[in-house]
Design a protein around this motif. Structure first.
Motif, PDB file in Angstrom:
ATOM      1  N   GLY A  11       0.759  -1.453   0.053  1.00  0.00           N
ATOM      2  CA  GLY A  11      -0.073  -0.091   0.037  1.00  0.00           C
ATOM      3  C   GLY A  11       0.764   1.200   0.002  1.00  0.00           C
ATOM      4  O   GLY A  11       0.483   2.225  -0.724  1.00  0.00           O
ATOM      5  N   ILE A  15       0.796   3.436  -3.473  1.00  0.00           N
ATOM      6  CA  ILE A  15       0.201   4.582  -3.094  1.00  0.00           C
ATOM      7  C   ILE A  15       1.042   5.714  -3.384  1.00  0.00           C
ATOM      8  O   ILE A  15       0.744   6.745  -4.025  1.00  0.00           O
ATOM      9  CB  ILE A  15      -0.626   4.852  -2.012  1.00  0.00           C
ATOM     10  CG1 ILE A  15      -1.920   3.762  -2.055  1.00  0.00           C
ATOM     11  CG2 ILE A  15      -1.132   6.083  -1.629  1.00  0.00           C
ATOM     12  CD1 ILE A  15      -2.567   3.569  -0.968  1.00  0.00           C
ATOM     13  N   THR A  16       2.209   5.572  -2.922  1.00  0.00           N
ATOM     14  CA  THR A  16       3.261   6.860  -3.058  1.00  0.00           C
ATOM     15  C   THR A  16       3.583   7.023  -4.537  1.00  0.00           C
ATOM     16  O   THR A  16       3.546   8.081  -4.989  1.00  0.00           O
ATOM     17  CB  THR A  16       4.528   6.550  -2.260  1.00  0.00           C
ATOM     18  OG1 THR A  16       3.834   6.293  -0.593  1.00  0.00           O
ATOM     19  CG2 THR A  16       5.425   7.741  -2.003  1.00  0.00           C
ATOM     20  N   SER A  18       1.869   6.117  -6.921  1.00  0.00           N
ATOM     21  CA  SER A  18       0.752   6.468  -7.739  1.00  0.00           C
ATOM     22  C   SER A  18       0.621   7.978  -7.481  1.00  0.00           C
ATOM     23  O   SER A  18       0.287   8.700  -8.720  1.00  0.00           O
ATOM     24  CB  SER A  18      -0.541   5.772  -7.581  1.00  0.00           C
ATOM     25  OG  SER A  18      -0.141   4.573  -7.885  1.00  0.00           O
TER      26      SER A  18
END
Length: 135
Positions: A11, A15-16, A18
């Motif tokens: 995650g 997420i970072t 993205s």
């Protein structure tokens, strides 16, 4: 690997990475010239994409276990992304400058506006000697 730890790492990395890509894409709309757009997108391909590859590797490590082939693929992918990002950014910036694209007037510092000290910028299309008659 603990399932909670794997989920958290996937995650965080995913997420970072993205968010870095999204931030770079949004920043491309805010800059005014092609050279700045190239400059803005370089960190996304140099840092955002390797973080996404790291997330995929951690997920593969958790689901399939350790294998040298997946580790090698992840390392090669990250190295290739960094190398390609660097070469592509330099090539695109060079072609932008050589094509004569204007640099936004408020870009500061703009070291491309004037040649470096001691360098004479000669325009080959301008005739400097008016005494020579071309016929």
């Amino acid at each position: 690997m603990n399932e909670t730890l794997a989920t958290v790492l996937v995650g965080i990395f995913g997420i970072t990475g993205s968010l870095l890509l999204l931030a770079s894409a949004l920043a491309m709309f805010r800059v005014r010239d092609a050279l700045s757009r190239i400059n803005v997108f370089s960190p996304a391909t140099g840092l955002g994409m390797p973080l996404i590859v790291a997330a995929a590797y951690v997920f593969d490590l958790h689901s399939a276990g350790f294998s040298w082939s997946s580790l090698l693929m992840a390392v090669v992918a990250v190295l290739c992304l960094i190398i390609v990002s660097s070469v592509a950014s330099n090539t695109l910036a060079r072609s932008t400058v050589l094509s004569g694209q204007p640099v936004y007037r408020k870009t500061n510092p703009n070291r491309l506006a004037h040649p470096p000290a001691g360098v004479i910028d000669v325009d080959p299309d301008v005739d400097d000697d008016p005494d020579v008659d071309e016929r």
